[in-house]
Scaffold this active site. Structure first.
Site, PDB file in Angstrom:
ATOM      1  N   CYS A  80     -11.561  -7.654  -4.381  1.00  0.00           N
ATOM      2  CA  CYS A  80     -10.295  -7.254  -3.481  1.00  0.00           C
ATOM      3  C   CYS A  80     -10.626  -7.612  -2.182  1.00  0.00           C
ATOM      4  CB  CYS A  80      -9.995  -5.752  -3.770  1.00  0.00           C
ATOM      5  SG  CYS A  80      -9.571  -5.646  -5.493  1.00  0.00           S
ATOM      6  N   HIS A 123      -6.007  -3.135   2.115  1.00  0.00           N
ATOM      7  CA  HIS A 123      -6.082  -3.299   0.796  1.00  0.00           C
ATOM      8  C   HIS A 123      -5.163  -2.341   0.181  1.00  0.00           C
ATOM      9  CE1 HIS A 123      -6.862  -4.446  -3.184  1.00  0.00           C
ATOM     10  NE2 HIS A 123      -7.815  -3.261  -3.172  1.00  0.00           N
ATOM     11  N   ASN A 129      -1.625  -2.960  -7.027  1.00  0.00           N
ATOM     12  CA  ASN A 129      -2.948  -3.466  -6.614  1.00  0.00           C
ATOM     13  C   ASN A 129      -3.094  -5.070  -7.233  1.00  0.00           C
ATOM     14  OD1 ASN A 129      -5.717  -4.464  -6.061  1.00  0.00           O
ATOM     15  ND2 ASN A 129      -6.550  -2.440  -6.656  1.00  0.00           N
TER      16      ASN A 129
HETATM   17  O1  UT7 Z   1      -9.676  -2.268  -5.900  1.00  0.00           O
HETATM   18  C1  UT7 Z   1     -10.192  -1.063  -6.524  1.00  0.00           C
HETATM   19  C2  UT7 Z   1      -9.513  -0.991  -7.796  1.00  0.00           C
HETATM   20  N1  UT7 Z   1      -9.530   0.549  -8.127  1.00  0.00           N
HETATM   21  C3  UT7 Z   1      -9.233   1.693  -7.632  1.00  0.00           C
HETATM   22  O2  UT7 Z   1      -8.589   1.578  -6.221  1.00  0.00           O
HETATM   23  C4  UT7 Z   1      -9.380   2.856  -8.310  1.00  0.00           C
HETATM   24  C5  UT7 Z   1      -9.463   3.898  -7.186  1.00  0.00           C
HETATM   25  N2  UT7 Z   1      -8.921   5.482  -7.951  1.00  0.00           N
HETATM   26  C6  UT7 Z   1      -7.585   5.719  -8.022  1.00  0.00           C
HETATM   27  O3  UT7 Z   1      -6.768   5.231  -7.528  1.00  0.00           O
HETATM   28  C7  UT7 Z   1      -7.633   7.123  -8.784  1.00  0.00           C
HETATM   29  O4  UT7 Z   1      -8.884   7.961  -8.994  1.00  0.00           O
HETATM   30  C8  UT7 Z   1      -6.883   7.030  -9.992  1.00  0.00           C
HETATM   31  C9  UT7 Z   1      -5.274   6.609  -9.815  1.00  0.00           C
HETATM   32  C10 UT7 Z   1      -7.527   6.103 -11.011  1.00  0.00           C
HETATM   33  C11 UT7 Z   1      -6.660   8.402 -10.538  1.00  0.00           C
HETATM   34  O5  UT7 Z   1      -6.256   9.342  -9.910  1.00  0.00           O
HETATM   35  P1  UT7 Z   1      -7.002  10.779  -9.760  1.00  0.00           P
HETATM   36  O6  UT7 Z   1      -6.263  11.630  -8.848  1.00  0.00           O
HETATM   37  O7  UT7 Z   1      -8.365  10.409  -9.396  1.00  0.00           O
HETATM   38  O8  UT7 Z   1      -6.630  11.577 -11.364  1.00  0.00           O
HETATM   39  P2  UT7 Z   1      -7.871  11.917 -12.120  1.00  0.00           P
HETATM   40  O9  UT7 Z   1      -8.658  10.927 -12.686  1.00  0.00           O
HETATM   41  O10 UT7 Z   1      -8.748  13.063 -11.469  1.00  0.00           O
HETATM   42  O11 UT7 Z   1      -6.761  12.852 -13.056  1.00  0.00           O
HETATM   43  C12 UT7 Z   1      -6.371  13.855 -13.002  1.00  0.00           C
HETATM   44  C13 UT7 Z   1      -5.503  14.140 -14.228  1.00  0.00           C
HETATM   45  C14 UT7 Z   1      -6.445  14.311 -15.425  1.00  0.00           C
HETATM   46  O12 UT7 Z   1      -5.805  15.310 -16.220  1.00  0.00           O
HETATM   47  P3  UT7 Z   1      -6.649  16.831 -16.332  1.00  0.00           P
HETATM   48  O13 UT7 Z   1      -7.970  16.394 -16.778  1.00  0.00           O
HETATM   49  O14 UT7 Z   1      -6.537  17.185 -14.762  1.00  0.00           O
HETATM   50  O15 UT7 Z   1      -5.741  17.558 -17.417  1.00  0.00           O
HETATM   51  C15 UT7 Z   1      -6.067  12.960 -16.037  1.00  0.00           C
HETATM   52  O16 UT7 Z   1      -6.433  12.944 -17.223  1.00  0.00           O
HETATM   53  O17 UT7 Z   1      -4.606  13.394 -14.455  1.00  0.00           O
HETATM   54  C16 UT7 Z   1      -4.662  12.975 -15.782  1.00  0.00           C
HETATM   55  N3  UT7 Z   1      -4.362  11.363 -15.660  1.00  0.00           N
HETATM   56  C17 UT7 Z   1      -2.964  10.766 -15.826  1.00  0.00           C
HETATM   57  N4  UT7 Z   1      -1.898  11.442 -16.024  1.00  0.00           N
HETATM   58  C18 UT7 Z   1      -0.894  10.738 -16.175  1.00  0.00           C
HETATM   59  C19 UT7 Z   1      -5.135  10.380 -15.593  1.00  0.00           C
HETATM   60  N5  UT7 Z   1      -4.215   9.218 -15.483  1.00  0.00           N
HETATM   61  C20 UT7 Z   1      -3.141   9.432 -15.602  1.00  0.00           C
HETATM   62  C21 UT7 Z   1      -1.875   8.766 -15.879  1.00  0.00           C
HETATM   63  N6  UT7 Z   1      -0.749   9.625 -16.201  1.00  0.00           N
HETATM   64  N7  UT7 Z   1      -1.574   7.451 -15.662  1.00  0.00           N
END
Ligand code: UT7
Length: 311
Positions: free
Chosen positions: A112, A235, A265
């Site tokens: 990226c 980005h 992204n």
């Molecule tokens: O160019 C580089 C590319 N990559 C990135 O930039 C990724 C950077 N990271 C992120 O953007 C975020 O970490 C994510 C969007 C991937 C995830 O967001 P988060 O706020 O870190 O969520 P999390 O992984 O802590 O999940 C929170 C909750 C979890 O449920 P529990 O355990 O609290 O019950 C997940 O299972 O949200 C749940 N969850 C979802 N719920 C609905 C995870 N993904 C989803 C989803 N829809 N798509």
């Protein structure tokens, strides 16, 4: 690694494939919903469907037209991409042929961060004698996403953005910072033929740290402070990442160019697409000072301070 040279952006362009996948579309097959995706990422839609070369050619042609030049006037095309059409040759070969570029062609792979790496490299090559370079950031991440994995399917899209950069007596790249920490390769990767695998939380944390520190180095190198910056062109990976970086830099979010709702992204394409969007809608105007800042898997990062002077 920091410095300054003499190139000037004189043309710009962007391309998104027609096919749109909304959050509601994803919610039909995945355990997710529009509100969660918007709240946690800022993404509403993503465009999917172009090959990297097709999208590069569209964006590249626009950039040539807007600079008022043709392929004959271009000494080099650099295509920054992590999704080349083929393992070999480089995607830039197809772009060179289709846009009838007179000069050389090469690809750049910094995920990226690729477009900003390409921009800085182009400035260096202009300083050594080239006249005009087409720099393209293009990625088709839809091909590298497991559409059954809700943690990554929501985040990525396809697109391309391009700029023409010309040798100039007035330097517009006032400062930059390029960096990498390859010991973090495991937090985000895709194997040959495989899908994107990542530790989202770790990428989030590392990205905020890296971009904030890199942006500060680039501004120090340029001899400016955040108060001098008119627009932050980041980005587009997650709106919360952009907000965290802006907060740490002390920059109001109103000065950040945010296109993530529409583009998601699309990797190396996000910064040139954001730039093209804000120039065309009149937010970025001649004389403005821009801070470009991004990160990518690797981990890589790149920041640049540019005076917008398309003349
Ligand atoms: O160019 C580089 C590319 N990559 C990135 O930039 C990724 C950077 N990271 C992120 O953007 C975020 O970490 C994510 C969007 C991937 C995830 O967001 P988060 O706020 O870190 O969520 P999390 O992984 O802590 O999940 C929170 C909750 C979890 O449920 P529990 O355990 O609290 O019950 C997940 O299972 O949200 C749940 N969850 C979802 N719920 C609905 C995870 N993904 C989803 C989803 N829809 N798509």
């Amino acid at each position: 690694m920091t410095g300054s040279t003499g190139g000037r952006i004189t043309g710009w362009g962007a391309h998104l494939p027609e096919k749109v996948i909304t959050n509601e579309d994803l919610a039909q097959t995945l355990d997710t919903n529009h509100d969660w995706i918007v709240e946690r990422t800022g993404i509403h839609r993503r465009h999917i469907g172009g090959s990297t070369s097709e999208m590069s050619i569209h964006a590249g042609q626009q950039a040539l037209d807007s600079a008022g030049v043709t392929g004959d006037d271009i000494d080099l095309v650099i295509v920054a991409t992590t999704t080349p059409d083929q393992l070999m040759p480089g995607t830039s070969a197809a772009v060179q042929a289709e846009l009838a570029i007179a000069g050389g062609a090469c690809d750049m792979q910094a995920v990226c961060s690729g477009f900003s790496y390409g921009l800085v490299a182009a400035n260096g090559l202009l300083a050594t004698g080239l006249e005009r370079i087409l720099v393209i950031g293009a990625d088709a991440l839809g091909e590298r996403v497991d559409w059954d994995d809700r943690s990554s399917a929501i985040l990525f899209g396809d697109g391309a953005g391009a700029v023409v950069i010309e040798r100039s007596d007035t330097p517009t790249l006032l400062g930059f910072d390029l960096g990498a920490d390859g010991s973090l390769r495991h937090i985000g990767y895709a194997d040959h033929g495989g899908f994107i695998t990542m530790d989202g939380k770790e990428v989030f944390r590392a990205a905020v740290r890296a971009v904030t520190s890199s942006a500060n180095k680039a501004m120090a190198n340029a001899g400016v402070t955040i108060a001098d910056i008119d627009w932050f062109v980041p980005h587009q990976a997650n709106i919360r990442i952009i907000e965290s970086i802006a907060g740490r830099l002390g920059l109001p979010m109103e000065q950040a160019i945010v296109t993530i709702a529409e583009t998601a992204n699309n990797s190396a394409a996000t910064i040139p697409i954001a730039l093209d969007t804000a120039v065309r809608d009149g937010r970025i105007a001649p004389g403005d000072l821009l801070l470009l800042g991004g990160f990518g898997f690797g981990m890589t990062w790149a920041s640049a301070v540019l005076r917008w002077d398309p003349r």
